[in-house]
Design a protein around this motif. Sequence first.
Motif, short mmCIF file in Angstrom:
data_model
loop_
_atom_site.label_atom_id
_atom_site.label_comp_id
_atom_site.label_asym_id
_atom_site.label_seq_id
_atom_site.Cartn_x
_atom_site.Cartn_y
_atom_site.Cartn_z
N ILE A 112 -1.79 5.17 3.31
CA ILE A 112 -2.74 4.21 3.88
C ILE A 112 -2.27 3.76 5.26
O ILE A 112 -3.06 3.68 6.21
N VAL A 120 0.85 -1.19 0.00
CA VAL A 120 0.00 0.00 0.00
C VAL A 120 0.89 1.24 0.00
O VAL A 120 2.05 1.17 0.38
N LEU A 139 -5.42 -1.77 8.10
CA LEU A 139 -4.38 -2.49 7.37
C LEU A 139 -3.96 -3.75 8.13
O LEU A 139 -3.82 -4.82 7.54
#
Length: 105
Positions: A85, A81, A93
């Motif tokens: 993020i 990512v 995540l």
Amino acid sequence: MKIVGVAACTVGIAHTYIAQEKLENAAKKAGCEMKVETQGTIGIENELTQEEIDQADIVILAVDVKISGRERFAGKRIIQVPTEIAVKSPNKLIEKAQEVVAQKV
């Protein structure tokens, strides 16, 4: 669950280290072990050992640039990512990483 990762942003300063801190804190909160290597303007810090990589259940790459040593993660499950993020949604995540690992059962 054991997670290893690499954080690297385009400038190699702020986002790299913020992503590292946010990911490590989110992993700890989720009851996971995590070590994040940083690749920034001053080079590689907190370098992952091959043993740590081998023992990891998953790899999270929070990167905006090409990283050195990506081949070390061959054969591992990888989530890649942008650093943004990892900075903005580290808990989501880590949850995603847990879901991916759980699917292998």
